[in-house]
Structure formats: structure tokens, C-alpha cells
Design an enzyme around this catalytic site. Structure first.
Site, PDB file in Angstrom:
ATOM      1  N   PRO A 223       2.620 -17.417   7.678  1.00 38.90           N
ATOM      2  CA  PRO A 223       2.794 -16.133   6.999  1.00 38.90           C
ATOM      3  C   PRO A 223       3.850 -16.123   5.902  1.00 38.90           C
ATOM      4  CG  PRO A 223       3.883 -16.123   9.119  1.00 38.90           C
ATOM      5  CD  PRO A 223       3.169 -17.424   9.042  1.00 38.90           C
ATOM      6  N   ASP A 246      -3.218 -21.036  -2.424  1.00 39.92           N
ATOM      7  CA  ASP A 246      -3.568 -19.644  -2.698  1.00 39.92           C
ATOM      8  C   ASP A 246      -2.347 -18.856  -3.138  1.00 39.92           C
ATOM      9  OD1 ASP A 246      -6.177 -19.946  -2.162  1.00 39.92           O
ATOM     10  OD2 ASP A 246      -6.169 -18.973  -0.205  1.00 39.92           O
ATOM     11  N   LYS A 268      -6.030 -16.899  -5.814  1.00 39.45           N
ATOM     12  CA  LYS A 268      -6.817 -15.833  -5.189  1.00 39.45           C
ATOM     13  C   LYS A 268      -6.046 -14.524  -5.129  1.00 39.45           C
ATOM     14  CE  LYS A 268     -10.180 -18.119  -2.369  1.00 39.45           C
ATOM     15  NZ  LYS A 268     -10.792 -18.178  -1.070  1.00 39.45           N
ATOM     16  N   GLY A 300      -1.329 -18.200   6.229  1.00 34.94           N
ATOM     17  CA  GLY A 300      -1.659 -17.946   7.627  1.00 34.94           C
ATOM     18  C   GLY A 300      -2.400 -19.100   8.243  1.00 34.94           C
ATOM     19  N   ASP A 301      -3.510 -18.759   8.928  1.00 35.56           N
ATOM     20  CA  ASP A 301      -4.380 -19.785   9.489  1.00 35.56           C
ATOM     21  C   ASP A 301      -5.605 -19.889   8.587  1.00 35.56           C
ATOM     22  OD1 ASP A 301      -5.107 -21.412  12.082  1.00 35.56           O
ATOM     23  OD2 ASP A 301      -6.903 -20.373  11.413  1.00 35.56           O
ATOM     24  N   MET A 381      -6.147  -7.224   5.117  1.00 37.82           N
ATOM     25  CA  MET A 381      -6.587  -6.618   3.845  1.00 37.82           C
ATOM     26  C   MET A 381      -6.945  -5.157   4.050  1.00 37.82           C
ATOM     27  SD  MET A 381      -8.862  -9.811   2.436  1.00 37.82           S
ATOM     28  CE  MET A 381      -9.375 -10.451   4.008  1.00 37.82           C
ATOM     29  N   ALA A 410       5.254  -9.981   6.424  1.00 40.62           N
ATOM     30  CA  ALA A 410       5.727 -10.444   7.738  1.00 40.62           C
ATOM     31  C   ALA A 410       6.374 -11.819   7.617  1.00 40.62           C
ATOM     32  CB  ALA A 410       4.549 -10.500   8.711  1.00 40.62           C
TER      33      ALA A 410
HETATM   34  N1  SAH Z   1      -5.608 -16.669   6.484  1.00 43.31           N
HETATM   35  C1  SAH Z   1      -4.665 -15.568   6.431  1.00 43.31           C
HETATM   36  C2  SAH Z   1      -5.323 -14.280   6.005  1.00 43.31           C
HETATM   37  C3  SAH Z   1      -5.845 -14.301   4.605  1.00 43.31           C
HETATM   38  S1  SAH Z   1      -6.481 -12.761   4.122  1.00 43.31           S
HETATM   39  C4  SAH Z   1      -3.954 -15.452   7.784  1.00 43.31           C
HETATM   40  O1  SAH Z   1      -4.358 -16.102   8.739  1.00 43.31           O
HETATM   41  O2  SAH Z   1      -2.985 -14.710   7.871  1.00 43.31           O
HETATM   42  C5  SAH Z   1      -5.090 -12.029   3.335  1.00 43.31           C
HETATM   43  C6  SAH Z   1      -4.487 -10.950   4.200  1.00 43.31           C
HETATM   44  O3  SAH Z   1      -3.656 -11.540   5.190  1.00 43.31           O
HETATM   45  C7  SAH Z   1      -3.563 -10.003   3.472  1.00 43.31           C
HETATM   46  O4  SAH Z   1      -4.288  -8.995   2.793  1.00 43.31           O
HETATM   47  C8  SAH Z   1      -2.757  -9.446   4.610  1.00 43.31           C
HETATM   48  O5  SAH Z   1      -3.504  -8.487   5.331  1.00 43.31           O
HETATM   49  C9  SAH Z   1      -2.599 -10.655   5.504  1.00 43.31           C
HETATM   50  N2  SAH Z   1      -1.336 -11.362   5.287  1.00 43.31           N
HETATM   51  C10 SAH Z   1      -1.130 -12.591   4.776  1.00 43.31           C
HETATM   52  N3  SAH Z   1       0.178 -12.909   4.794  1.00 43.31           N
HETATM   53  C11 SAH Z   1       0.816 -11.852   5.315  1.00 43.31           C
HETATM   54  C12 SAH Z   1       2.184 -11.560   5.587  1.00 43.31           C
HETATM   55  N4  SAH Z   1       3.167 -12.438   5.340  1.00 43.31           N
HETATM   56  N5  SAH Z   1       2.472 -10.351   6.129  1.00 43.31           N
HETATM   57  C13 SAH Z   1       1.510  -9.465   6.406  1.00 43.31           C
HETATM   58  N6  SAH Z   1       0.210  -9.685   6.173  1.00 43.31           N
HETATM   59  C14 SAH Z   1      -0.127 -10.859   5.631  1.00 43.31           C
END
Ligand code: SAH
Length: 463
Positions: A223, A246, A268, A300-301, A381, A410
Site C-alpha cells: 500500500p 503503476d 495508470k 497492493g497485491d 476505487m 493507508a
Molecule cells: N492492487 C491494489 C488495488 C488496485 S485498485 C491493492 O491490492 O491494493 C486501486 C485502488 O486501491 C484505489 O482506488 C484505492 O481504493 C486502493 N488503494 C491503493 N493503495 C491504497 C492506499 N495506500 N490506501 C488506500 N487505498 C488504496
């Protein structure tokens, strides 16, 4: 960064120092490592300075500084340990056109001298802009222990061998050769002849090696907090030839990339790429086919709302080997901040990861099921679709008092939390003015003890 680190060419150039006591000696010990022409101007020079002058390693002018003494000097040090004298000589040196450093006077100095780890020609300079000399010394000590004393020898012998290595193709192959020299063969080398033999042997091996195959790792960057990277992800960043990342990947994480790696943005945006998915697929595949180790870095993942399958299919269609390295998804990071569990006995036996948006616009879900008491959903999102979600859930009988928590950024230093209810979600979210990535939890509030804590940032829901 108030000071920009550079390495200045001083071979055969003048460096002038005014002063003859301890501060002067400390600076001279450093300056004597260079190939500059040193001049010391000092009425009362320490015996060491007289000895160096007698050896011919520096020129001593045994009097107080006068106009013109620093003429044509690249650098000038005022090291008299006397404020008034240092100010006087500094202004003379300025007039002579030299860059001036006044020892222990950061504010009036035009440059500062870093702490140095010397493995000539490999030099590590450590600066803290005067903020923490203790820290600089600790880092220096750490590096002194880590860098083998033979590093300088390896680099010198290696430099002379560079033209021979041109027999290998430019790029990955040459980098691999040097990496093997410094990190595999190098540590065992004790002398010049041995280093030369190691280079010859390695070059033979690398010229005979079969074509290197490229490959792709689809890596989760977590994150944002670099400490939430997996060790595997960290290793991938350390060794990647090409990193395609990304927009949501935190800059602190890109900082960890190997310096020689090519960093490419896939740019993206929240929903829908600004570089088309086809172009990203093409980028990944073409680099891998060229023999590169490609790290496709996703926030994230990578398996969660990451359009991963399209990239996997592109790899498979081109016969490129690929692997997934999982990461911490933002829902996991966000729920940890709330001090809550994603699942809880007696409350929710399952949790849904849903998206506010899909390719068709606001995403449709099983609203009736989501509206049930105790239901927990992590909504990705979900900012723009908040009003839509709120409306659909209330329409399907959800309790307006259902807790809703939005966590922006986060695990990043800019992290913010909005704790509200389904009824208040809009306009509370509007008022919060979040512009970073945010994760919305339906059915979860921050743990009460945390919510009460002083340092727990919580925005009031707007009425
Ligand atoms: N693969 C990512 C998600 C990608 S979609 C994962 O596993 O987290 C992108 C969305 O992820 C954003 O619109 C938001 O909702 C969330 N996101 C990504 N990073 C974030 C962060 N640091 N804090 C809160 N939401 C986050």
C-alpha cells in the site's frame, strides 16, 4: 536537498587552506588524499604541516593571508578557529574567485565537506547538511565495515579491463559480468594479479554462456509503506533490469530499485489506464524477449483489481516465463490501521472485496446481500461511486447507521481516516476532500479505544 552532492575534478588544481591548528590538520588529512595542489597559508603552522611542506606534498606560506593568495584556487578552506580571522580570509578568497568553506560555519560556507569512505577510486560521500554529524559518522562506520578493503583494487583493475568487456553485448550481459566480478569473484581476490585472472576467467565464461532468457515477475508493491514490501519484492527490485510501475506505487518504493534498472511508468489512473493496457502488455513482453528481467510493479497485491490476467495472457502468448509475487493489499493495510479484523466470529463469516467501478462505469453488486447487518465489504476505487453505493444499499434495506470508514493513503505519511455512517457517507466524503487513493469499509468502524486516542486522526462527518 539544500546541498547537491557532486564529485569535483581537483587533479592538478589548487586548493588553498588558511589556518595551522587542529581544524586545519583535520581538513588537510582529507585533502592530502586528493591529487590537488595544496597551499596552506598560516603564520603558526603545526609541525605536521611543516613536515608535509618539507616532503613537498604541499606548499606552506608562513604568514597571514593576503589578497591574491587564493587566486586560481578551486576551493578554499578557512580553518583558523577564529571567527574574525575566518571571516577576513573568506572574503579575500571570495574576491579571488574560490568556492569557500568556513570550518564549523555552515551558514557562511558555499560548500560542505562530507564524511568520506575511501576505497579509491570508489568513494562514498555522506552528508547530513550539518544536521547530524553523529549520524554521518555512524553510517560511515557501517559502510567501512561492509565494503571490503580490496574494493578499490577491484575497481582499478576492473576499469582497465572495460574495453575487453565490450566483447559482450551492451546492457544486461555486461551488467551481469560486472556484478559477477564485484560480488562473486571479487570478495576472494587479494592482489592485482589475482583480480586480472578473475577477470579473464569470468570473461571466458560469460562469452561461452548461452543466451540469457528474459522473464517477468508480477510484483505487489503493497500500500505504500516500504516496510510493507515482502522480502521477495525487495529482492526483485534489487535485481530487476526493467521496472514497469503503476501510478499508485509510492515513490519511496521506486527509490529502492537497483540504480541501473530502467524505470518505466505505466501511468495508470484510478480507473482506466492512460497508457493503454495493450501498450503496457507490449512493453512487458518486448523487454522480456530482449533478455531482460522485468518487474511489473503494481500497488497492493497484483491479484486484486490489477488487470493481472491480461498481462499474464500476453506473457503466455509470447512464451515469456512469468511469476506472481504477492503483496499486501490495501484492505489489509487499512483494516490494520483501524485495529479491526476483516472477519470476526459472530459478526461476519466472510468479507467481500468489491470495486466501485468496472469497465462499464459504477459497478453492480449483490446489494441485497451487502445490505445485511454485520456484512463487511472492502470497497476499492469507491470514492466517485460513494453516492451510488449509498443509494443502492439504502434502497435494499441497509441500516442507515451502518458504520462506514474511508482510509486515504493507508500506510503512507499522509494517511487520513474518515469515520462515518452509511447515511452520512455523502456529503462527509465530499467534505473530507480526499484526493489520494482511498479504501472504503462498509460495516467497519475504527476500534473504539483507537478512535478515542489523541493521535488518531478522524474527520467529523458533515451534517
Ligand atoms: N492492487 C491494489 C488495488 C488496485 S485498485 C491493492 O491490492 O491494493 C486501486 C485502488 O486501491 C484505489 O482506488 C484505492 O481504493 C486502493 N488503494 C491503493 N493503495 C491504497 C492506499 N495506500 N490506501 C488506500 N487505498 C488504496
Amino acid at each position: 536537498m539544500k546541498h547537491f552532492p557532486i564529485f569535483m575534478a581537483v587533479e592538478g588544481r589548487r586548493i588553498v587552506l588558511s589556518g595551522g591548528g587542529d581544524a586545519a590538520l583535520a581538513k588537510l588529512r582529507l585533502l592530502l588524499k586528493t591529487e590537488a595542489r595544496l597551499t596552506v597559508v598560516a603564520q603558526n603552522a603545526a609541525p605536521e604541516i611543516h613536515a608535509w611542506a618539507a616532503e613537498g606534498v604541499l606548499t606552506l606560506i608562513p604568514r597571514a593571508m593576503e589578497p591574491g593568495d587564493a587566486m586560481c584556487a578551486r576551493l578554499f578552506y578557512a580553518a583558523n578557529e577564529d571567527e574574525a580571522e575566518d571571516a577576513r580570509v573568506a572574503s579575500l578568497a571570495h574576491a579571488d574567485g574560490a568556492l569557500v568553506n568556513i570550518v564549523d560555519n555552515l551558514g557562511d560556507s558555499q560548500f560542505i565537506t562530507p564524511a568520506i569512505v575511501d576505497r579509491d577510486p570508489v568513494t562514498v560521500a555522506i552528508g547530513t547538511e550539518g544536521a547530524a554529524p553523529v549520524l554521518a559518522r555512524a553510517i560511515k562506520k557501517d559502510l567501512e565495515e561492509k565494503l571490503p578493503p580490496t574494493l578499490g583494487l577491484l575497481a582499478r583493475v576492473g576499469k582497465a579491463f572495460r574495453t575487453r568487456v565490450e566483447a559482450l553485448p551492451f546492457g544486461v550481459k555486461r551488467r551481469d559480468f560486472w556484478s559477477d566480478y564485484y560480488f562473486k569473484a571479487g570478495p576472494a581476490v587479494t592482489g592485482e594479479a589475482e583480480a586480472q585472472t578473475a577477470l579473464e576467467d569470468l570473461l571466458g565464461q560469460h562469452l561461452a554462456a548461452p543466451e540469457k532468457e528474459g522473464r517477468v515477475d508480477l510484483v505487489g508493491a503493497g500500500p505504500g509503506d516500504p516496510e510493507l514490501l515482502t522480502l521477495k519484492a525487495r529482492k526483485a527490485l534489487d535485481t530487476a533490469d526493467v521496472i514497469i510501475y503503476d501510478r499508485l506505487v509510492a515513490p519511496e518504493i521506486l527509490e529502492l530499485a537497483r540504480r541501473e534498472a530502467t524505470l518505466l511508468s505505466a501511468g495508470k489512473e484510478g480507473f482506466g489506464p492512460s497508457v493503454t493496457q495493450d501498450a503496457i502488455n507490449e512493453m512487458i513482453v518486448s523487454h522480456a524477449r530482449g533478455g531482460a528481467y522485468v518487474v511489473r510493479l503494481k500497488s497492493g497485491d497484483p491479484t486484486v483489481f490489477g488487470r493481472l490476467d491480461e498481462e499474464i495472457e500476453a506473457c503466455e502468448a509470447s512464451g515469456v516465463a512469468w511469476r506472481i509475487i504477492p503483496g499486501i493489499t490495501s484492505a489489509s493495510a487499512a483494516v490494520a490501521i483501524l485495529g479491526q479484523s476483516l472477519t470476526k466470529r459472530g459478526r461476519n463469516s466472510g468479507v467481500r472485496f468489491i470495486t466501485g467501478h468496472d469497465t462499464k462505469g459504477f459497478a453492480d453488486h449483490d446489494w441485497r446481500a451487502l445490505a445485511q447487518p454485520g456484512e463487511v465489504a472492502a470497497i476499492y476505487m469507491g470514492k466517485k461511486s460513494a453516492r451510488f453505493l449509498q443509494g443502492r444499499l439504502l434502497m435494499h434495506g441497509a441500516d442507515p447507521a451502518t458504520p462506514v470508514t474511508v482510509i486515504e493513503n493507508a500506510s503512507r505519511p499522509t494517511q487520513q481516516i474518515l469515520s462515518t455512517t452509511l447515511a452520512e457517507l455523502e456529503p462527509a466524503l465530499q467534505n473530507a476532500g480526499f484526493d489520494g487513493p482511498a479504501l472504503t469499509f462498509l460495516g467497519l468502524a475504527p476500534r473504539a479505544a483507537l478512535a478515542a486516542a489523541e493521535d488518531f486522526e478522524q474527520k467529523e462527518a458533515a451534517s
